[in-house]
Scaffold this motif. Structure first.
Motif, PDB file in Angstrom:
ATOM      1  N   ALA A   7       0.830  -1.207   0.000  1.00 23.60           N
ATOM      2  CA  ALA A   7       0.000   0.000   0.000  1.00 23.60           C
ATOM      3  C   ALA A   7       0.866   1.260   0.000  1.00 23.60           C
ATOM      4  CB  ALA A   7      -0.928  -0.007   1.214  1.00 23.60           C
ATOM      5  N   THR A   8       1.964   1.230   0.738  1.00 22.69           N
ATOM      6  CA  THR A   8       2.872   2.376   0.773  1.00 22.69           C
ATOM      7  C   THR A   8       3.480   2.632  -0.596  1.00 22.69           C
ATOM      8  OG1 THR A   8       3.392   1.925   3.084  1.00 22.69           O
ATOM      9  CG2 THR A   8       4.930   3.325   1.883  1.00 22.69           C
ATOM     10  N   CYS A   9       3.990   1.577  -1.205  1.00 17.29           N
ATOM     11  CA  CYS A   9       4.592   1.711  -2.540  1.00 17.29           C
ATOM     12  C   CYS A   9       3.562   2.182  -3.560  1.00 17.29           C
ATOM     13  CB  CYS A   9       5.204   0.385  -2.980  1.00 17.29           C
ATOM     14  SG  CYS A   9       6.650  -0.089  -2.030  1.00 17.29           S
ATOM     15  N   TRP A  10       2.353   1.642  -3.487  1.00 14.37           N
ATOM     16  CA  TRP A  10       1.301   2.011  -4.431  1.00 14.37           C
ATOM     17  C   TRP A  10       0.910   3.477  -4.271  1.00 14.37           C
ATOM     18  CZ3 TRP A  10      -0.063  -0.422  -8.618  1.00 14.37           C
ATOM     19  CH2 TRP A  10      -1.247  -0.086  -9.255  1.00 14.37           C
ATOM     20  N   ALA A  11       0.791   3.945  -3.035  1.00 15.78           N
ATOM     21  CA  ALA A  11       0.428   5.348  -2.785  1.00 15.78           C
ATOM     22  C   ALA A  11       1.515   6.292  -3.304  1.00 15.78           C
ATOM     23  CB  ALA A  11       0.192   5.571  -1.290  1.00 15.78           C
ATOM     24  N   ILE A  12       2.778   5.941  -3.081  1.00 16.71           N
ATOM     25  CA  ILE A  12       3.879   6.770  -3.580  1.00 16.71           C
ATOM     26  C   ILE A  12       3.900   6.758  -5.103  1.00 16.71           C
ATOM     27  CG2 ILE A  12       6.396   6.958  -3.705  1.00 16.71           C
ATOM     28  CD1 ILE A  12       6.439   5.890  -0.792  1.00 16.71           C
ATOM     29  N   TRP A  13       3.710   5.594  -5.689  1.00 11.68           N
ATOM     30  CA  TRP A  13       3.712   5.450  -7.151  1.00 11.68           C
ATOM     31  C   TRP A  13       2.612   6.312  -7.783  1.00 11.68           C
ATOM     32  CZ3 TRP A  13       6.845   3.468 -10.734  1.00 11.68           C
ATOM     33  CH2 TRP A  13       6.340   3.253 -12.006  1.00 11.68           C
ATOM     34  N   LEU A  14       1.415   6.256  -7.225  1.00 10.04           N
ATOM     35  CA  LEU A  14       0.313   7.047  -7.782  1.00 10.04           C
ATOM     36  C   LEU A  14       0.555   8.540  -7.631  1.00 10.04           C
ATOM     37  CD1 LEU A  14      -2.830   4.965  -6.791  1.00 10.04           C
ATOM     38  CD2 LEU A  14      -1.746   5.150  -9.026  1.00 10.04           C
ATOM     39  N   ALA A  15       1.118   8.960  -6.497  1.00  7.07           N
ATOM     40  CA  ALA A  15       1.435  10.381  -6.301  1.00  7.07           C
ATOM     41  C   ALA A  15       2.481  10.832  -7.309  1.00  7.07           C
ATOM     42  CB  ALA A  15       1.923  10.616  -4.880  1.00  7.07           C
ATOM     43  N   ARG A  16       3.467   9.984  -7.541  1.00  2.18           N
ATOM     44  CA  ARG A  16       4.500  10.288  -8.526  1.00  2.18           C
ATOM     45  C   ARG A  16       3.905  10.395  -9.924  1.00  2.18           C
ATOM     46  NH1 ARG A  16       5.972   7.568 -12.656  1.00  2.18           N
ATOM     47  NH2 ARG A  16       8.033   7.774 -13.503  1.00  2.18           N
ATOM     48  N   ASN A  17       3.004   9.485 -10.269  1.00  3.81           N
ATOM     49  CA  ASN A  17       2.373   9.532 -11.589  1.00  3.81           C
ATOM     50  C   ASN A  17       1.531  10.798 -11.768  1.00  3.81           C
ATOM     51  OD1 ASN A  17       3.536   7.169 -12.416  1.00  3.81           O
ATOM     52  ND2 ASN A  17       1.699   5.922 -12.163  1.00  3.81           N
ATOM     53  N   ARG A  18       0.790  11.186 -10.715  1.00  6.22           N
ATOM     54  CA  ARG A  18      -0.002  12.417 -10.800  1.00  6.22           C
ATOM     55  C   ARG A  18       0.905  13.625 -11.005  1.00  6.22           C
ATOM     56  NH1 ARG A  18      -3.019   9.858  -6.810  1.00  6.22           N
ATOM     57  NH2 ARG A  18      -1.920  10.944  -5.169  1.00  6.22           N
ATOM     58  N   ALA A  19       2.025  13.645 -10.292  1.00  9.77           N
ATOM     59  CA  ALA A  19       2.965  14.771 -10.411  1.00  9.77           C
ATOM     60  C   ALA A  19       3.639  14.781 -11.774  1.00  9.77           C
ATOM     61  CB  ALA A  19       4.009  14.703  -9.307  1.00  9.77           C
ATOM     62  N   THR A  20       3.969  13.615 -12.285  1.00  4.67           N
ATOM     63  CA  THR A  20       4.711  13.528 -13.545  1.00  4.67           C
ATOM     64  C   THR A  20       3.822  13.726 -14.755  1.00  4.67           C
ATOM     65  OG1 THR A  20       6.283  12.002 -12.536  1.00  4.67           O
ATOM     66  CG2 THR A  20       6.213  12.053 -14.930  1.00  4.67           C
ATOM     67  N   PHE A  21       2.729  12.996 -14.813  1.00  2.00           N
ATOM     68  CA  PHE A  21       1.917  12.973 -16.028  1.00  2.00           C
ATOM     69  C   PHE A  21       0.764  13.965 -16.031  1.00  2.00           C
ATOM     70  CE2 PHE A  21       3.646   8.588 -15.656  1.00  2.00           C
ATOM     71  CZ  PHE A  21       4.534   8.682 -16.711  1.00  2.00           C
ATOM     72  N   GLU A  22       0.208  14.252 -14.864  1.00  2.01           N
ATOM     73  CA  GLU A  22      -0.914  15.187 -14.785  1.00  2.01           C
ATOM     74  C   GLU A  22      -0.473  16.571 -14.328  1.00  2.01           C
ATOM     75  OE1 GLU A  22      -4.014  13.450 -12.403  1.00  2.01           O
ATOM     76  OE2 GLU A  22      -3.734  11.488 -13.346  1.00  2.01           O
ATOM     77  N   LYS A  23       0.807  16.709 -14.012  1.00  2.00           N
ATOM     78  CA  LYS A  23       1.395  17.982 -13.556  1.00  2.00           C
ATOM     79  C   LYS A  23       0.702  18.517 -12.307  1.00  2.00           C
ATOM     80  CE  LYS A  23       4.038  18.082 -17.212  1.00  2.00           C
ATOM     81  NZ  LYS A  23       5.021  17.049 -17.213  1.00  2.00           N
ATOM     82  N   LYS A  24       0.239  17.601 -11.444  1.00  2.00           N
ATOM     83  CA  LYS A  24      -0.395  18.009 -10.189  1.00  2.00           C
ATOM     84  C   LYS A  24       0.657  17.964  -9.089  1.00  2.00           C
ATOM     85  CE  LYS A  24      -5.052  16.608 -11.304  1.00  2.00           C
ATOM     86  NZ  LYS A  24      -6.196  15.781 -10.934  1.00  2.00           N
ATOM     87  N   GLN A  25       0.911  19.120  -8.514  1.00  2.00           N
ATOM     88  CA  GLN A  25       1.923  19.239  -7.486  1.00  2.00           C
ATOM     89  C   GLN A  25       1.467  18.544  -6.204  1.00  2.00           C
ATOM     90  OE1 GLN A  25       2.901  23.256  -6.557  1.00  2.00           O
ATOM     91  NE2 GLN A  25       4.612  22.697  -5.235  1.00  2.00           N
TER      92      GLN A  25
END
Length: 81
Positions: A7-25
């Protein structure tokens, strides 16, 4: 521990994807912690018996502790009573 780590890895991964691909800080790391808690609570349905109870208890403890930390940091405004 495996479910918590996943769950920790998944939450970090999704936050990273939002920041990278959706440009959401990412405004605060607490966003990731609350995402982690929601995954843990959702995944309790996949567990059986005592494992489900322990996972739910752990997720609630993390959420409660994080809320207390937010209040101490002044990130959450207290409602006027």
């Amino acid at each position: 521990y495996t479910v918590g780590l996943a769950a920790t890895c998944w939450a970090i991964w999704l936050a990273r994807n939002r920041a990278t691909f959706e440009k959401k800080q990412i405004k605060t790391p607490f966003e990731i912690v609350f995402s982690l808690c929601s995954f843990l609570l959702y995944w309790t349905g996949l567990q059986q018996g005592e494992d489900a109870k322990e996972l739910r208890t752990g997720a609630e403890m993390i959420r409660t502790s994080t809320l207390q930390l937010l209040k101490m940091c002044g990130a959450v405004k207290q409602p006027i009573q």
